[in-house]
Design a protein around this motif. Structure first.
Motif, PDB file in Angstrom:
ATOM      1  N   MET A 169       0.852  -1.206   0.000  1.00  0.00           N
ATOM      2  CA  MET A 169       0.000   0.000   0.000  1.00  0.00           C
ATOM      3  C   MET A 169       0.883   1.251   0.000  1.00  0.00           C
ATOM      4  SD  MET A 169      -3.088  -0.972   2.632  1.00  0.00           S
ATOM      5  CE  MET A 169      -2.083  -1.427   4.024  1.00  0.00           C
ATOM      6  N   SER A 170       1.933   1.242   0.830  1.00  0.00           N
ATOM      7  CA  SER A 170       2.776   2.452   0.921  1.00  0.00           C
ATOM      8  C   SER A 170       3.522   2.713  -0.373  1.00  0.00           C
ATOM      9  CB  SER A 170       3.844   2.355   1.995  1.00  0.00           C
ATOM     10  OG  SER A 170       3.413   1.686   3.069  1.00  0.00           O
ATOM     11  N   ALA A 171       3.925   1.638  -1.069  1.00  0.00           N
ATOM     12  CA  ALA A 171       4.672   1.853  -2.320  1.00  0.00           C
ATOM     13  C   ALA A 171       3.777   2.571  -3.331  1.00  0.00           C
ATOM     14  CB  ALA A 171       5.162   0.527  -2.870  1.00  0.00           C
ATOM     15  N   ALA A 172       2.512   2.170  -3.403  1.00  0.00           N
ATOM     16  CA  ALA A 172       1.598   2.804  -4.365  1.00  0.00           C
ATOM     17  C   ALA A 172       1.310   4.250  -3.955  1.00  0.00           C
ATOM     18  CB  ALA A 172       0.303   2.009  -4.449  1.00  0.00           C
ATOM     19  N   ILE A 173       1.212   4.481  -2.644  1.00  0.00           N
ATOM     20  CA  ILE A 173       0.938   5.858  -2.183  1.00  0.00           C
ATOM     21  C   ILE A 173       2.176   6.727  -2.391  1.00  0.00           C
ATOM     22  CG2 ILE A 173       0.357   7.283  -0.175  1.00  0.00           C
ATOM     23  CD1 ILE A 173      -1.302   4.827   0.831  1.00  0.00           C
ATOM     24  N   SER A 174       3.344   6.147  -2.128  1.00  0.00           N
ATOM     25  CA  SER A 174       4.589   6.913  -2.287  1.00  0.00           C
ATOM     26  C   SER A 174       4.795   7.311  -3.752  1.00  0.00           C
ATOM     27  CB  SER A 174       5.738   6.052  -1.781  1.00  0.00           C
ATOM     28  OG  SER A 174       6.960   6.559  -2.172  1.00  0.00           O
ATOM     29  N   ARG A 175       4.503   6.383  -4.665  1.00  0.00           N
ATOM     30  CA  ARG A 175       4.574   6.731  -6.100  1.00  0.00           C
ATOM     31  C   ARG A 175       3.638   7.904  -6.371  1.00  0.00           C
ATOM     32  NH1 ARG A 175       6.302   8.473  -9.994  1.00  0.00           N
ATOM     33  NH2 ARG A 175       5.825   7.910 -12.128  1.00  0.00           N
ATOM     34  N   GLY A 176       2.476   7.877  -5.688  1.00  0.00           N
ATOM     35  CA  GLY A 176       1.463   8.901  -5.899  1.00  0.00           C
ATOM     36  C   GLY A 176       1.783  10.243  -5.250  1.00  0.00           C
ATOM     37  N   LEU A 177       2.925  10.347  -4.552  1.00  0.00           N
ATOM     38  CA  LEU A 177       3.316  11.655  -4.012  1.00  0.00           C
ATOM     39  C   LEU A 177       3.878  12.547  -5.115  1.00  0.00           C
ATOM     40  CD1 LEU A 177       5.081  10.663  -0.660  1.00  0.00           C
ATOM     41  CD2 LEU A 177       2.758  11.514  -0.979  1.00  0.00           C
ATOM     42  N   ASP A 178       4.297  11.924  -6.228  1.00  0.00           N
ATOM     43  CA  ASP A 178       4.786  12.736  -7.353  1.00  0.00           C
ATOM     44  C   ASP A 178       3.632  13.539  -7.947  1.00  0.00           C
ATOM     45  OD1 ASP A 178       7.322  11.812  -7.079  1.00  0.00           O
ATOM     46  OD2 ASP A 178       7.395  10.664  -8.936  1.00  0.00           O
ATOM     47  N   PRO A 179       3.961  14.645  -8.624  1.00  0.00           N
ATOM     48  CA  PRO A 179       2.888  15.447  -9.233  1.00  0.00           C
ATOM     49  C   PRO A 179       2.028  14.583 -10.155  1.00  0.00           C
ATOM     50  CG  PRO A 179       5.029  16.522  -9.490  1.00  0.00           C
ATOM     51  CD  PRO A 179       5.287  15.190  -8.863  1.00  0.00           C
ATOM     52  N   ASP A 180       0.722  14.844 -10.155  1.00  0.00           N
ATOM     53  CA  ASP A 180      -0.187  14.009 -10.944  1.00  0.00           C
ATOM     54  C   ASP A 180       0.192  13.962 -12.423  1.00  0.00           C
ATOM     55  OD1 ASP A 180      -1.493  13.541  -8.650  1.00  0.00           O
ATOM     56  OD2 ASP A 180      -3.341  14.601  -9.166  1.00  0.00           O
ATOM     57  N   PHE A 181       0.733  15.079 -12.948  1.00  0.00           N
ATOM     58  CA  PHE A 181       1.006  15.085 -14.389  1.00  0.00           C
ATOM     59  C   PHE A 181       2.133  14.118 -14.763  1.00  0.00           C
ATOM     60  CE2 PHE A 181       4.026  18.352 -13.034  1.00  0.00           C
ATOM     61  CZ  PHE A 181       5.129  18.124 -13.843  1.00  0.00           C
ATOM     62  N   LEU A 182       2.884  13.640 -13.763  1.00  0.00           N
ATOM     63  CA  LEU A 182       3.951  12.665 -14.050  1.00  0.00           C
ATOM     64  C   LEU A 182       3.459  11.226 -13.907  1.00  0.00           C
ATOM     65  CD1 LEU A 182       7.011  14.259 -12.176  1.00  0.00           C
ATOM     66  CD2 LEU A 182       6.622  14.188 -14.644  1.00  0.00           C
ATOM     67  N   LEU A 183       2.203  11.038 -13.496  1.00  0.00           N
ATOM     68  CA  LEU A 183       1.721   9.686 -13.208  1.00  0.00           C
ATOM     69  C   LEU A 183       0.852   9.145 -14.332  1.00  0.00           C
ATOM     70  CD1 LEU A 183       0.728  10.164  -9.455  1.00  0.00           C
ATOM     71  CD2 LEU A 183       2.837   9.243 -10.366  1.00  0.00           C
ATOM     72  N   ALA A 184       1.033   7.857 -14.638  1.00  0.00           N
ATOM     73  CA  ALA A 184       0.200   7.191 -15.645  1.00  0.00           C
ATOM     74  C   ALA A 184      -1.176   6.920 -15.023  1.00  0.00           C
ATOM     75  CB  ALA A 184       0.855   5.881 -16.052  1.00  0.00           C
ATOM     76  N   PRO A 185      -2.228   6.788 -15.875  1.00  0.00           N
ATOM     77  CA  PRO A 185      -3.562   6.539 -15.325  1.00  0.00           C
ATOM     78  C   PRO A 185      -3.597   5.335 -14.390  1.00  0.00           C
ATOM     79  CG  PRO A 185      -3.679   6.920 -17.702  1.00  0.00           C
ATOM     80  CD  PRO A 185      -2.234   6.909 -17.344  1.00  0.00           C
ATOM     81  N   GLU A 186      -2.822   4.267 -14.737  1.00  0.00           N
ATOM     82  CA  GLU A 186      -2.875   3.085 -13.856  1.00  0.00           C
ATOM     83  C   GLU A 186      -2.196   3.367 -12.504  1.00  0.00           C
ATOM     84  OE1 GLU A 186      -1.786   3.179 -16.924  1.00  0.00           O
ATOM     85  OE2 GLU A 186       0.234   2.348 -17.120  1.00  0.00           O
ATOM     86  N   GLU A 187      -1.220   4.302 -12.499  1.00  0.00           N
ATOM     87  CA  GLU A 187      -0.585   4.641 -11.218  1.00  0.00           C
ATOM     88  C   GLU A 187      -1.538   5.466 -10.348  1.00  0.00           C
ATOM     89  OE1 GLU A 187       4.148   4.724 -12.317  1.00  0.00           O
ATOM     90  OE2 GLU A 187       2.907   6.371 -13.057  1.00  0.00           O
ATOM     91  N   LEU A 188      -2.311   6.348 -11.006  1.00  0.00           N
ATOM     92  CA  LEU A 188      -3.315   7.120 -10.256  1.00  0.00           C
ATOM     93  C   LEU A 188      -4.375   6.180  -9.687  1.00  0.00           C
ATOM     94  CD1 LEU A 188      -3.720  10.175 -12.652  1.00  0.00           C
ATOM     95  CD2 LEU A 188      -2.853  10.242 -10.306  1.00  0.00           C
ATOM     96  N   ALA A 189      -4.767   5.186 -10.506  1.00  0.00           N
ATOM     97  CA  ALA A 189      -5.778   4.230 -10.047  1.00  0.00           C
ATOM     98  C   ALA A 189      -5.216   3.402  -8.892  1.00  0.00           C
ATOM     99  CB  ALA A 189      -6.209   3.330 -11.191  1.00  0.00           C
ATOM    100  N   ALA A 190      -3.946   2.994  -9.015  1.00  0.00           N
ATOM    101  CA  ALA A 190      -3.321   2.203  -7.942  1.00  0.00           C
ATOM    102  C   ALA A 190      -3.246   3.026  -6.657  1.00  0.00           C
ATOM    103  CB  ALA A 190      -1.926   1.745  -8.364  1.00  0.00           C
ATOM    104  N   ARG A 191      -2.990   4.336  -6.796  1.00  0.00           N
ATOM    105  CA  ARG A 191      -2.927   5.190  -5.611  1.00  0.00           C
ATOM    106  C   ARG A 191      -4.283   5.239  -4.916  1.00  0.00           C
ATOM    107  NH1 ARG A 191      -1.416  11.378  -6.401  1.00  0.00           N
ATOM    108  NH2 ARG A 191      -3.570  11.537  -7.073  1.00  0.00           N
ATOM    109  N   SER A 192      -5.375   5.435  -5.692  1.00  0.00           N
ATOM    110  CA  SER A 192      -6.663   5.540  -4.993  1.00  0.00           C
ATOM    111  C   SER A 192      -7.061   4.206  -4.384  1.00  0.00           C
ATOM    112  CB  SER A 192      -7.794   6.088  -5.868  1.00  0.00           C
ATOM    113  OG  SER A 192      -7.698   5.647  -7.152  1.00  0.00           O
TER     114      SER A 192
END
Ligand code: HEM
Length: 413
Positions: A169-192
């Motif tokens: 869970m923390s790995a997905a949230i930590s990836r999601g600390l980056d600005p949204d414009f740098l994240l792929a849709p699947e990374e945003l989905a994994a974060r939520s």
């Protein structure tokens, strides 16, 4: 070339450096782009209308000035998506920040943390010796993750069988600390998804500890709530989120970056092995300065503020690049040199900014230092040689930067 041509070329170089400072392809070495930004500074226009702060003096001045707020970061970096990261005091300002940080701060006094030294040394010994028994290992999986993950989970009171779930869970949230414009849709989905799972998992644990308190940090927070500290359920979850994510995702990279620096600088490794009792502590701070786990943070002006001759009006945002500030030649002698004696007492070296500064200065700094000292102590004692099996690949993460694998061959002493 005409002077206009030269200017165009210079501005192209700076633009490329702005992109490279956050691009996935330059995670293995963002430091070259930082050098260009510092030369072009002090305030280079960056993403989201924020200005990049790459120099030490400006970064330090901003971080230690409470008129610069951190409360706007979720909106600034994550306003592009509708996923809500639970609020935490990392993204709050006084008076809420003072109240929440004060409650958790009781668990992180130097004395409490010193009490964890034996456990950190025991874990470091077990993990390092385990690696030595096999000669070839991925140090991310077998050392850098398990040590801080186990420490923070035990401190909080997470049962051993759930440590891996917490890690995922923390790995997905930590990836999601980056600005949204740098994240792929699947990374945003994994974060939520991870945020929802986190709330479920820790919601259950909080209810269990309310019914059946133990000697752990979750029970202490529940008790504080019962004694009238007025922590809302959302505040409790946000506090746990920051402790879990900041409490190990960062230290993983400190451990891995530290070992990598020693592999790349064998003479420094020799010095460490010759006198670990003196050199482990300053080596930890040099690793933090030279290759920090957290590369940037943001601040928004809450007042009219002048820094190095530039005036910011309320609402203007900056991206403070600690990873760059730590390599500023105006603050450090030979900043690109890795020197484990730099932070020996009496040398008068400037503090690095890797734990931040001011109101939001890292609450877990003593714990992170202790964990890294335990690792260095055991490595110095037991390891004769470490060799890279490949150039380590990096995760795309910008804010919490680090390797995804660190494959090495190890020889014991
Ligand atoms: C090498 C390891 C670590 C690094 C490099 C690191 C870095 C940082 C940085 C740079 C900040 C300030 C962010 C800002 O000002 O915007 C921070 C804040 C924080 N860190 Fe750490 N951290 C580490 C380990 C830990 C650990 C082990 C814990 C907890 C167990 C922790 C808990 C926190 C908390 C709660 C805050 C928020 C403080 C506040 O807002 O008042 N960190 N950390």
């Amino acid at each position: 070339m005409s002077s206009d041509g030269a200017t165009v070329q210079e501005s192209d170089t700076v633009l490329t450096a702005v992109v490279d400072s956050v691009a996935p392809h330059s995670r293995h070495n963002p430091y070259d782009s930082y050098r260009i930004l510092r030369a072009a500074g002090p305030f280079v226009p960056g993403p989201h209308d924020a200005r990049l702060v790459a120099g030490y003096a400006e970064a330090r001045a901003i971080l230690q000035d409470a008129r610069w707020s951190h409360a706007e970061e979720p909106q600034l970096l994550h306003g592009d998506s509708d996923v809500e990261l639970p609020g935490s005091f990392l993204w709050q300002e006084p008076p809420e920040h003072t109240r929440l940080r004060g409650l958790v701060g009781q668990a992180f006094t130097a004395r409490t943390v010193a009490g964890l030294r034996d456990r950190a040394e025991e874990l470091a010994a077990r993990l390092v010796d385990g690696i030595l028994s096999r000669e070839r290992a991925d140090l991310i999986e077998e050392l850098a993750y398990p040590l801080p993950l186990t420490m923070i989970c035990e401190l909080l009171g997470v049962p051993a069988e759930s440590h891996d779930h917490v890690r995922d869970m923390s790995a997905a949230i930590s990836r999601g600390l980056d600005p949204d414009f740098l994240l792929a849709p699947e990374e945003l989905a994994a974060r939520s998804r991870a945020v929802r799972e986190f709330e479920e998992f820790f919601g259950d644990l909080l209810r269990q500890r309310t019914r059946d308190p133990r000697e752990d940090l979750i029970s202490a927070l529940v008790r504080a709530e019962a004694e009238g500290a007025r922590l809302t359920p959302a505040e409790l979850l946000g506090t746990l989120l920051i402790l879990v994510v900041a409490g190990h995702e960062t230290t993983v990279n400190l451990i891995a970056n530290g070992v990598l620096a020693l592999i790349r600088h064998p003479a420094e490794f020799d010095r460490l092995r010759a006198d670990p009792a003196t050199l482990c502590a300053p080596a930890v701070d040099e690793i933090l300065r030279y290759d920090p786990p957290v590369h940037l943070t943001t601040r928004t002006a809450h007042d009219e503020i002048t820094v190095s001759g530039t005036t910011f009006v309320p609402g203007e945002a900056v991206i403070v690049m600690m990873g760059s500030a730590n390599r500023d030649a105006a603050a450090f002698d030979e900043p690109d040199r890795f020197d484990i004696t730099r932070y020996l007492p009496g040398r008068g070296t400037q503090r690095h900014l890797s734990f931040g500064l001011g109101l939001h200065y890292c609450l877990g700094a003593p714990l992170a230092r202790l964990e890294m000292q335990a690792v260095l102590g055991r490595v110095a004692e037991r390891v004769a040689a470490l060799t890279l099996c490949e150039e380590p690949p990096y995760r795309p993460n910008v804010v919490v930067r680090g390797m995804s694998r660190l494959l090495v061959e190890v020889r014991s002493r």
